[in-house]
Every structure is written in structure tokens, then in C-alpha cells.
Scaffold this active site. Structure first.
Site, PDB file in Angstrom:
ATOM      1  N   GLU A 143      -0.837  -1.982   5.136  1.00 38.65           N
ATOM      2  CA  GLU A 143       0.093  -1.936   6.270  1.00 38.65           C
ATOM      3  C   GLU A 143      -0.038  -0.611   6.996  1.00 38.65           C
ATOM      4  OE1 GLU A 143       2.984  -1.237   8.962  1.00 38.65           O
ATOM      5  OE2 GLU A 143       3.070  -0.061   7.137  1.00 38.65           O
ATOM      6  N   ASP A 172       0.802  -1.235   0.000  1.00 39.30           N
ATOM      7  CA  ASP A 172       0.000   0.000   0.000  1.00 39.30           C
ATOM      8  C   ASP A 172       0.830   1.278   0.000  1.00 39.30           C
ATOM      9  OD1 ASP A 172       0.776  -0.845   2.585  1.00 39.30           O
ATOM     10  OD2 ASP A 172      -0.743   0.408   3.524  1.00 39.30           O
TER      11      ASP A 172
END
Ligand code: NI
Length: 377
Positions: free
Chosen positions: A123, A65
Site C-alpha cells: 500500500e 506492508d
């Protein structure tokens, strides 16, 4: 390199990594693997079976991400999406793990046991690892140990930093709502001013670490957001304080949470107000397994010089690989990406964050050497 630049140009926020996960799954399929998609949301997993006999299952994890940051870095492959940027290096993590997968698939004959690849979403929202675990990440086949890496702006490119024990902090979210009694700003004696109470709470919170936590332990209490009132002549009903608590040992974590609650409610009460404290527990600290870390260090020494494999100084940042490390022996290590001459010297999450791409090769080689060390026939 090409893949990393493509991911960089097309960053996706946590839980929205559809394009990235699609590329990952397609690439794994091209390698002859059978990826499982939609693991914990947009996560992807795949298993590489070794051909050299039975052995443990080693999980390799990369996060995918990006962040809600508008890129200002001077690179030809800058983000094409305003307000989204790979400002932490997760584009590199994903590319490295795909490179590792490609090399491992070409060398299964010398692999005992198996490697399980995990491409993790979200995350930064610190929910991705837990979501994947809930979706069976560590089962079928059961995972025996896990490795993860982070490209690291604090370490010069070419160097690898690692350490056993707690290396990244438990990161709690803290919210304190101070309730008073609003009224006319000209007559504060008729009110209970939540702004004054909040100010005293902020000041008193500075004593939690300095006067309660042992000098040989680490913790941080930071208030980052203060909100109250709408205008100059009205005393507000309430004030809200938001911030974070960072700590490493469970005992310190408990102690700091307890003291923050006691100080906030006690100070508010002393001033006639009321404080409601909400501590949202973040991911636990990342704790590296001592034995596994020494084996990874030995592997790194085969791809980098003795002076380039250095000790990692624990940081107070959080990282949700911690949720994996809590369940199986794990090692999370740091691959230097700093190069001042190339303007790769901004901190993580900064709009001009930039990695030296030489770090991708170092990360790839370190990961491959570690797999070879742990599963090599
Ligand atoms: Ni990161």
C-alpha cells in the site's frame, strides 16, 4: 492481539510480505477456506460463502506492508528488523481482518451472498491495490461493494470516523529538472544558473494554490527535495526539484498539474533556463459512496455510542484503496487509535508511532457490524 504483535515484530516492506502472507494463508486454511496466494505479488484472497441465500459480494480489504523506518517505540514487541517498522498500523489491519474472517466463518448460516477477503501488499508504494485488481481481485466472483479501514492516530481510541465523498487525496509525485549552463562561480554572467532559476520556481509554485485554486477547493503543492551542484566555486549545469501535489476533485487535479507545468517552464524560460516537468500520477482520491457510508455509519452506531461515531475531516494523505473505490461503491473508515496517556500520540510513519490496542477490538466490531448490516439474513 497476539497475531498483531507478531506482525509488528516482523515487519515486511511492500512486495516483500512473504512471511505475513504465509501466516495469513495458513490461518485462512485453518478456518476451512481456500486462500488464493500470490495475487498481485504477495496478496492473498479468500471467499467466505454465506449459507443464508443469494446476495451481493462484499470485499473487505486490509493492507499488510510496513515502512522503511527504524522503530523507536517503547513496546516489548518492537520490530526485530532495523530499518523496518509497522509505523502506519497495517499490522493491526491484517490482524483485524483475520479476526473478522474467523467470526464470519463461525456464522455463515446468517450470511447472504459472500464476503471476499483481500490481504493487500504494497500500500505504501501505492501499487498493491492496482496489482491485485489486475490479477482479478474484483472478478470471480465479481465484487459489488468494498470496505476498508485504517487505524487512526488522529482520532481517540473508542471513536470511529467516517464521511461520504472524497476523504483522502490524489497524491502525485512531482519532479522538475532545471537545465542551465554551468561555469565558474566567479563569472555568473557567462552561465545560466539553474540554482537561481530553481529558487524562483519554488517561490512561484507557492502561488499555484493560493492564486489559482478556488477558496472552497483543497490542494497542496510541496517541494521536498532540492539538489544541485557539488562545490562552492562551480555553477551547476542542472538542478532537480522533487515534491508532491495533493488534490481531491479531478478538475482541481488537472488545474494544479497544468499550472505547475506552466509556472515551472515559464519561470525557467524567463531566466534563460529550461525546466522539464514530470508529474507521476498517484492513486486517485479515495471517494466514499454516500449510500454505503450511511449504512456503515448505522452499523457502527450499534457498536459505539452516538458521540463516538464522528465525522471524518478529509486529509491530504493518499491511500491506494482509492483504486478499488474507483471501481465499486466503497467505504473507507477510520478507527481511533490515539491515547495520549499511553504515549499513543505520534503521527503515522513516525519512529515512535504506537496504537492503543483497544482500537483492534473497535475495528473488529465495526467491520463485523457492517458485514451483518450489509449481508445479514
Ligand atoms: Ni497506512
Amino acid at each position: 492481539m497476539t497475531l498483531r504483535r507478531d506482525f509488528h515484530q516482523h515487519p515486511e516492506l511492500g512486495c516483500e510480505e512473504h512471511r505475513t502472507a504465509g501466516i495469513v494463508a495458513r490461518r485462512l486454511t485453518e478456518l476451512g477456506l481456500t486462500p488464493r496466494t500470490g495475487v498481485g505479488g504477495t496478496g492473498v484472497t479468500a471467499v467466505i460463502e454465506g449459507q443464508a441465500g443469494p446476495g451481493p459480494t462484499l470485499l473487505l480489504r486490509a493492507d499488510m506492508d510496513a515502512l522503511a523506518v527504524t522503530e523507536e517505540a517503547d513496546v516489548p514487541f518492537a520490530s526485530v528488523y532495523p530499518g523496518k517498522m509497522h509505523a502506519c498500523g497495517h499490522d493491526g489491519h491484517t490482524a483485524i481482518l483475520l479476526g473478522v474472517a474467523e467470526c464470519l466463518c463461525a456464522h455463515t448460516a446468517r450470511l447472504r451472498g459472500r464476503v471476499k477477503l483481500a490481504f493487500q501488499p504494497n500500500e505504501e508504494g501505492v501499487q498493491g491495490a492496482l496489482a491485485m485488481i489486475a490479477d482479478g481481485l474484483l472478478d470471480d466472483p465479481p465484487v459489488d461493494m468494498a470496505l476498508g479501514l485504517h487505524l487512526w492516530a488522529g482520532t481517540p481510541v473508542g471513536e470511529i470516523a467516517l464521511a461520504a465523498g472524497p476523504i483522502m487525496a490524489c497524491a502525485d509525485r512531482l519532479e522538475i529538472v532545471v537545465r542551465g549552463r554551468g561555469g565558474h562561480a566567479s563569472a555568473p554572467w557567462e552561465t545560466i544558473d539553474p540554482v537561481v532559476a530553481a529558487a524562483h520556481i519554488i517561490t512561484a509554485l507557492q502561488t499555484v494554490v493560493s492564486r489559482n485554486v478556488r477558496a472552497d477547493r483543497k490542494a497542496v503543492v510541496t517541494i521536498t527535495q532540492v539538489a544541485a551542484g557539488d562545490t562552492h566555486n562551480v555553477i551547476a549545469e542542472r538542478a532537480t526539484l522533487i515534491g508532491t501535489i495533493r488534490s481531491f476533485e479531478p478538475e482541481t487535479t488537472r488545474q494544479v498539474r497544468d499550472r505547475v507545468r506552466a509556472v515551472a517552464t515559464g519561470v525557467a524560460a524567463a531566466l534563460g533556463a529550461e525546466a522539464e516537468v514530470t508529474i507521476t500520477e498517484g492513486p486517485p482520491p479515495v471517494v466514499n459512496d454516500a449510500d454505503l457510508t450511511s449504512r456503515v455509519r448505522a452499523a457502527c452506531l450499534t457498536v459505539a455510542g452516538a458521540d463516538q461515531v464522528i465525522a471524518f475531516e478529509p486529509v491530504t494523505g493518499g491511500e491506494d484503496f482509492a483504486c478499488i473505490a474507483q471501481q465499486v461503491p466503497s467505504c473507507f473508515f477510520f478507527v481511533g487509535a490515539r491515547n495520549e496517556g499511553e504515549a499513543c500520540d505520534q503521527p503515522h510513519h513516525h519512529p515512535r508511532f504506537k496504537i492503543d490496542e483497544g482500537s483492534l477490538t473497535v475495528g473488529l466490531r465495526a467491520m463485523l457490524a457492517s458485514v451483518d448490516h450489509l449481508l445479514g439474513a
